[in-house]
Design an enzyme around this catalytic site. Structure first.
Site, PDB file in Angstrom:
ATOM      1  NE  ARG A 150       6.394  -6.764   3.601  1.00 50.13           N
ATOM      2  CZ  ARG A 150       5.600  -6.313   2.622  1.00 50.13           C
ATOM      3  NH1 ARG A 150       5.969  -5.270   1.910  1.00 50.13           N
ATOM      4  NH2 ARG A 150       4.414  -6.846   2.401  1.00 50.13           N
ATOM      5  CB  CYS A 206       7.509   0.620   2.096  1.00 52.27           C
ATOM      6  SG  CYS A 206       6.808   1.874   1.010  1.00 52.27           S
TER       7      CYS A 206
HETATM    8  N1  NVA Z   1       2.113   4.015  -0.512  1.00 46.81           N
HETATM    9  C1  NVA Z   1       2.452   3.086  -1.554  1.00 46.81           C
HETATM   10  C2  NVA Z   1       3.014   1.851  -0.965  1.00 46.81           C
HETATM   11  C3  NVA Z   1       3.385   0.768  -1.930  1.00 46.81           C
HETATM   12  C4  NVA Z   1       3.945  -0.448  -1.247  1.00 46.81           C
HETATM   13  C5  NVA Z   1       1.222   2.789  -2.384  1.00 46.81           C
HETATM   14  O1  NVA Z   1       0.152   2.599  -1.801  1.00 46.81           O
HETATM   15  O2  NVA Z   1       1.311   2.765  -3.616  1.00 46.81           O
HETATM   16  N1   CP Z   2       6.456  -2.548  -0.035  1.00 50.31           N
HETATM   17  C1   CP Z   2       5.542  -3.225  -0.747  1.00 50.31           C
HETATM   18  O1   CP Z   2       4.465  -3.579  -0.284  1.00 50.31           O
HETATM   19  O2   CP Z   2       5.919  -3.476  -2.033  1.00 50.31           O
HETATM   20  P1   CP Z   2       5.030  -4.134  -3.162  1.00 50.31           P
HETATM   21  O3   CP Z   2       4.055  -3.093  -3.643  1.00 50.31           O
HETATM   22  O4   CP Z   2       6.008  -4.506  -4.240  1.00 50.31           O
HETATM   23  O5   CP Z   2       4.314  -5.324  -2.604  1.00 50.31           O
END
Ligand code: NVA
Ligand code: CP
Length: 313
Positions: free
Chosen positions: A300, A272
Site C-alpha cells: 500500500r 485487504c
Molecule cells: N470492505 C471493507 C474494506 C475495508 C478496507 C469495508 O468497506 O469496510
Molecule cells: N485495506 C484498507 O484499506 O485498510 P484500512 O481500512 O485500514 O485503510
C-alpha cells in the site's frame, strides 16, 4: 508507451478511468519506488511544498498511514481531518468545501460512505481527488493487490483470482476492474444476494478487449486451480444494520483450511485487511504459509507513492 504527463492532474476515483497501459505504468512505478526504498532511498522530496488533504468519514489504518507516509517521503505536507472537525460536520456543502480547499491544497484524498461524494468533490476541485475507499470502490487497494501478485507469481498476465465472500463490496469491485483491465480470470464466489451483476455488465466491453474472464458463481468448488483466493470482511463499514443477515448468508463462504486445500497448493491467500478472524477467514489460513496479506499491506505504501507521483509530479 504511456506518457507520464498524461496522468498528471487526473482524479484517481476509479480504475475504470485508467487504461491497461496506465495501470501497468503505475505498477511498474510502484515496483521501482519499492526497490529504491529497499536500497535506502527513502526520502525523495520531489513534491516539496505541496500539500495533501485527507478527509476520512470512516476509520482507516492502512490507507491513512500509507498515504501519509508516502506523501511525507515525497516531501509533502499532510493534513488529516474527519468531517466533524471541518465545517462539513455543521452542514457546509461538499461543493463549497471543495471550492475552498482547492485554493489551498494540491490533492484531496477522501474516504467516504457514498461514492457520489467523491464525484462531487471532483466536480468542484481542480486538484486531483483520490479515492481512499468508497462504498463502491477501493482502487488504491487494487493496485497494491496487483503489485503483490506480480511479485509473488512473477507475472501480471493470465492470473486467476477467486474472491470468496461479499462479492458486491468495494474491494471485490476494484479487483474485478483491475482484473478486467489486466486480462485476468476473476471468479466471484458469493451467495446470489451479493453478486456484482451490475458491475460485471459494465465491464463486458473491457473484458472482450483484454480477453479477461469474469465468472460469478455461488459454488465454493470454483476455487479449484486459482492463483489466489481473496476475501474481505462480511460486514463492511456502513453496513452494520445488515450484520446478522450477512453473517448468516456468508457463513458457507468462510476461507478455511478446507477451502484452501480445494483451491490447491499453488494458491496464495489474500485479504485487504482489517480481518475479522474466525468469520471470513480462520487464523490458520491468515497466519499460514499460503498467506501473503502482510506483503499486500506493505505494498500500500509503494503504490500510494506511485499514485501521488503520477498525479502530482
Ligand atoms: N470492505 C471493507 C474494506 C475495508 C478496507 C469495508 O468497506 O469496510
Ligand atoms: N485495506 C484498507 O484499506 O485498510 P484500512 O481500512 O485500514 O485503510
Amino acid at each position: 508507451m504511456v506518457n507520464p504527463k498524461s496522468l498528471r492532474g487526473r482524479d484517481f476515483i476509479t480504475l475504470m478511468d485508467y487504461t491497461t497501459e496506465e495501470i501497468k505504468y503505475l505498477l511498474a512505478l510502484s515496483r521501482d519506488l519499492k526497490s529504491r526504498y529497499y536500497q535506502g532511498d527513502r526520502y525523495t522530496p520531489i513534491l516539496t511544498g505541496r500539500t495533501l488533504l485527507m478527509i476520512f468519514e470512516k476509520p482507516s489504518t492502512r490507507t491513512r498511514v500509507s498515504l501519509d507516509v508516502a506523501a511525507t517521503q515525497l516531501g509533502m505536507h499532510v493534513i488529516y481531518s474527519n468531517p466533524q472537525e471541518l465545517q462539513l460536520g455543521r452542514g457546509e456543502t461538499i461543493a463549497d468545501t471543495a471550492r475552498v480547499v482547492d485554493r489551498f491544497v494540491d490533492a484531496i484524498a477522501a474516504r467516504v460512505y457514498r461514492h457520489e461524494t467523491l464525484l462531487e468533490l471532483a466536480r468542484y476541485a481542480v486538484a486531483p481527488v483520490i479515492n481512499a475507499l468508497s462504498d463502491q470502490e477501493h482502487p488504491l487497494q487494487a493496485l497494491a493487490d496487483a503489485l503483490t501478485l506480480w511479485e509473488v507469481k512473477g507475472r501480471l498476465e493470465g492470473l486467476k483470482v477467486a474472491f470468496v465472500g461479499d462479492g458486491d463490496n468495494n474491494v471485490a469491485h476494484s479487483l474485478m476492474i483491475i482484473g478486467a483491465k489486466l486480462g485476468w480470470e476473476v471468479r466471484i464466489i458469493a451467495p446470489r444476494k451479493y453478486w456484482p451483476t451490475k458491475l460485471a455488465e459494465e465491464l463486458t466491453e473491457e473484458t472482450r478487449r483484454t480477453g479477461a474472464q469474469l465468472v460469478i458463481s455461488d459454488n465454493t468448488d470454483d476455487v479449484r486451480g486459482v492463483d489466489a483466493v481473496y476475501t474481505d470482511v462480511w460486514v463492511s463499514m456502513g453496513m452494520e444494520a445488515e450484520a446478522q443477515e450477512r453473517r448468516q448468508l456468508l457463513r458457507p463462504y468462510q476461507v478455511n483450511a478446507e477451502l484452501m486445500a480445494r483451491a490447491g497448493k499453488q494458491a496464495v491467500f489474500m485479504h485487504c485487511l482489517p480481518a475479522h478472524r474466525g468469520e471470513e477467514v480462520t487464523d490458520d489460513v491468515i497466519d499460514g504459509p499460503q498467506s501473503i496479506v502482510w506483503d499486500q499491506a506493505e505494498n500500500r505504501l509503494h503504490t500510494a507513492k506511485a499514485v501521488l507521483l503520477a498525479l502530482l509530479a
